[in-house]
Design an enzyme around this catalytic site. Structure first.
Site: not given
Ligand code: GUN
Length: 278
Positions: A52, A96, A119
């Site tokens: 990211k 996350q 998100d």
């Molecule tokens: N864990 C797995 N996929 C995601 C996601 O798209 N966003 C976040 N914040 N955590 C995740």
């Protein structure tokens, strides 16, 4: 024989478009900064967080990260989010998942300001999606809509079956397909006659987390098959929820794993980061 939907290529195109948007925004003095928070050191999460941050760098936006120890308390995490919500330098916040067991994920997601919820997990964002108002949309389902549209696959009026009902993929996916005027069925582990239900689909979207579960018996001739799964098969290779080789000749379009849906998630996160400053 199916046409392969190249998620890597489409995500690169989106990132390149975003890099152009960011240049224009920067020239106007608009500053974008994503803050990514990871608690603990789950190896898969560390890879996602790193990717990211790399994505942000690629399109020219800033990112900051907090790598917090496993013992971080819920209160400490909520306090940090509170500070970031009120920090004008930070335009997007992402925590996350999964979080350590002692932290209530729902409380954390609710704490993120809906204005910075890149998100799209906050209940306000989900509610906006549900009633057709503007707001952040969960990245993986939003990425699937982009894959379909950029592959010129018609959605309106089509029978769509979404297999899986998670808050992150299945539910928002169904709402987005409904918004695009598909006729939507959500199927899940308790669905009766699953094969027959899946066989109704013109567009079958699979997000159940079971290696190569969907074989050609579940797929209608000429269907579009979107595979959200990323699993490690018994042979040690990465594979999806769809038995790719088995369904390949039966469908019209298919997403590979890896290189299908996966790369779209970060592209759409970056898009949300840009939308956040609009
Ligand atoms: N864990 C797995 N996929 C995601 C996601 O798209 N966003 C976040 N914040 N955590 C995740």
């Amino acid at each position: 024989m199916a046409q392969i939907i190249d998620g890597k290529l489409i995500s690169s195109q989106i990132k390149s478009e975003l890099a152009d948007d960011v240049k224009i925004l920067k020239a106007q003095g608009v500053h974008i900064c994503l803050c990514v928070i990871q608690v603990g050191n789950d190896p898969a999460s560390s890879v996602y967080v790193k990717n990211k941050k790399k994505g942000c760098e690629l399109i020219g936006i800033d990112s900051e990260s907090y790598e917090l120890p496993e013992e971080t308390t819920e209160e400490e995490l909520l306090d940090l989010i509170d500070r970031l919500n009120n920090d004008d330098r930070i335009t997007g916040i992402l925590v996350q998942l999964p979080l350590p067991k002692h932290i209530n994920e729902d409380a954390v997601i609710e704490k993120i300001s809906p204005l910075k919820d890149v998100d799209g997990f906050n209940p306000i964002s989900v509610g906006n999606l549900c009633i057709g108002k503007e707001g952040f949309v969960s990245c993986t389902p939003a990425g699937i809509i982009e894959l379909l549209k950029r592959s010129n696959i018609e959605i309106a009026g089509k029978e769509c079956v979404v297999l899986g009902r998670s808050n992150i993929v299945g539910k928002p996916m169904s709402l987005l397909m409904l918004r695009e005027n598909a006729t939507v069925t959500i199927a899940h582990s308790k669905t009766k006659d699953l094969k027959e239900v899946c066989k109704r689909a013109d567009i079958l979207i699979v997000a159940i987390g079971k290696s190569r579960f969907i074989t050609s018996e579940y797929v209608k001739e000429g269907a579009v098959v979107i595979d959200v799964g990323i699993n490690r098969g018994a042979d040690g290779k990465l594979c999806g929820d769809v038995d790719y080789d088995d369904v390949f000749d039966k469908c019209s379009f298919i997403t590979p794993v890896p290189g299908g849906v996966g790369p779209m998630t970060i592209a759409m996160l970056l898009k949300n980061c840009v939308i956040a400053v609009d």
